[in-house]
Motif scaffolding. Sequence first.
Motif, short mmCIF file in Angstrom:
data_model
loop_
_atom_site.label_atom_id
_atom_site.label_comp_id
_atom_site.label_asym_id
_atom_site.label_seq_id
_atom_site.Cartn_x
_atom_site.Cartn_y
_atom_site.Cartn_z
N PRO A 132 0.80 -1.23 0.00
CA PRO A 132 0.00 0.00 0.00
C PRO A 132 0.83 1.27 0.00
CG PRO A 132 -0.09 -1.10 2.14
CD PRO A 132 0.57 -2.05 1.20
N GLU A 133 2.12 1.18 0.36
CA GLU A 133 2.99 2.35 0.39
C GLU A 133 3.73 2.56 -0.93
OE1 GLU A 133 2.76 4.27 3.01
OE2 GLU A 133 1.39 2.79 3.89
N GLY A 134 3.68 1.58 -1.81
CA GLY A 134 4.44 1.66 -3.05
C GLY A 134 3.69 2.41 -4.15
N TYR A 135 4.38 2.64 -5.27
CA TYR A 135 3.75 3.33 -6.39
C TYR A 135 2.53 2.53 -6.85
CZ TYR A 135 2.74 4.70 -11.17
OH TYR A 135 2.07 5.08 -12.32
N SER A 136 1.38 3.19 -6.85
CA SER A 136 0.11 2.58 -7.25
C SER A 136 -0.17 1.28 -6.51
CB SER A 136 0.09 2.33 -8.77
OG SER A 136 -1.20 2.02 -9.21
N GLY A 137 0.34 1.17 -5.28
CA GLY A 137 0.10 -0.03 -4.47
C GLY A 137 0.96 -1.22 -4.85
N LEU A 138 2.01 -0.99 -5.63
CA LEU A 138 2.87 -2.09 -6.07
C LEU A 138 4.07 -2.25 -5.14
CD1 LEU A 138 3.08 -1.55 -9.94
CD2 LEU A 138 1.65 -3.20 -8.71
N SER A 139 4.43 -3.50 -4.88
CA SER A 139 5.62 -3.81 -4.11
C SER A 139 6.86 -3.68 -4.99
CB SER A 139 5.54 -5.24 -3.57
OG SER A 139 5.55 -6.16 -4.65
N GLU A 140 8.03 -3.72 -4.38
CA GLU A 140 9.27 -3.72 -5.15
C GLU A 140 9.35 -4.98 -6.00
OE1 GLU A 140 11.90 -1.31 -5.35
OE2 GLU A 140 10.12 -0.22 -4.66
N THR A 141 8.85 -6.09 -5.48
CA THR A 141 8.81 -7.33 -6.28
C THR A 141 8.01 -7.11 -7.55
OG1 THR A 141 9.04 -8.76 -4.34
CG2 THR A 141 8.03 -9.73 -6.29
N ALA A 142 6.86 -6.46 -7.42
CA ALA A 142 6.02 -6.20 -8.58
C ALA A 142 6.73 -5.30 -9.58
CB ALA A 142 4.70 -5.57 -8.15
N LEU A 143 7.39 -4.26 -9.08
CA LEU A 143 8.09 -3.35 -9.98
C LEU A 143 9.23 -4.06 -10.70
CD1 LEU A 143 8.13 -0.14 -7.77
CD2 LEU A 143 6.94 -0.41 -9.97
N HIS A 144 9.94 -4.93 -10.00
CA HIS A 144 11.01 -5.68 -10.66
C HIS A 144 10.42 -6.64 -11.70
CE1 HIS A 144 13.63 -5.00 -6.85
NE2 HIS A 144 13.73 -3.99 -7.70
#
Length: 242
Positions: free
Chosen positions: A53-65
């Motif tokens: 919930p704190e990431g860009y658009s609710g995405l985790s670092e795992t999701a961004l990678h």
Amino acid sequence: DRTMLIKYMIRLAADRRGKVATFMPKPLYSAAGSGMHVHQNLWKAGTNLFWNPEGYSGLSETALHYVGGLLEHGPAILGLTNASTNSFKRLVPGFEAPIHLSFGRANRSAAVRIPDEARTAETKRIEFRPSDATGNPYLMLAAMAMAGIDGIKRKIDPREEGFGPLETSYHLLPEHERQRIRSLPLSMEEALDALERDHEFLLQGGVFDEGLLKAWVALKRAEALDVRCRPHPREVSLYLDV
């Protein structure tokens, strides 16, 4: 299996009513094409690994990678996910089909869109938009997963690689910003060239086989040559009286 079954049942239902259902990406000139947008996330022990919930658009670092891997290998992936010459008649400006390697929230011109309506741990996901239904679903879905997993392993940050995020349609960006965004392949031949150059990520764990990929590329190059060698009706209208 479900993808194959759905396509079969739709064609069958249409045939019973004297109609034809097609999944051809661009059957009609000047009309929007037909894509196969693939929504993706990863789960472990009942937890959505893409949610933060704190990431860009609710995405985790795992999701961004994962997104970084999809975009880094995007040109090669299209060699499997956009498996017809007609596929690239859909990937043209003006119809919300993505033509550049970018990601962003609710951006339909981006190759990877983060659906704005997905705002909970249960629904958070990303969407790969260039693909269409001419691809073999067993190969294309596996290729997307392998690209994303490679992004996680290598910690490919799509922000650092210049893929975005973009929340404005590509066509509305200033020219100097558009020039910084890498393009998707413009033809099946270009996509197959990319797949030949960049496929080591597919071989990890024995998921794909080098021989299978070589056979696929050879088959699709033959298809592209077959189409390229045949005169097109539009060519007749343009050049018959030269």
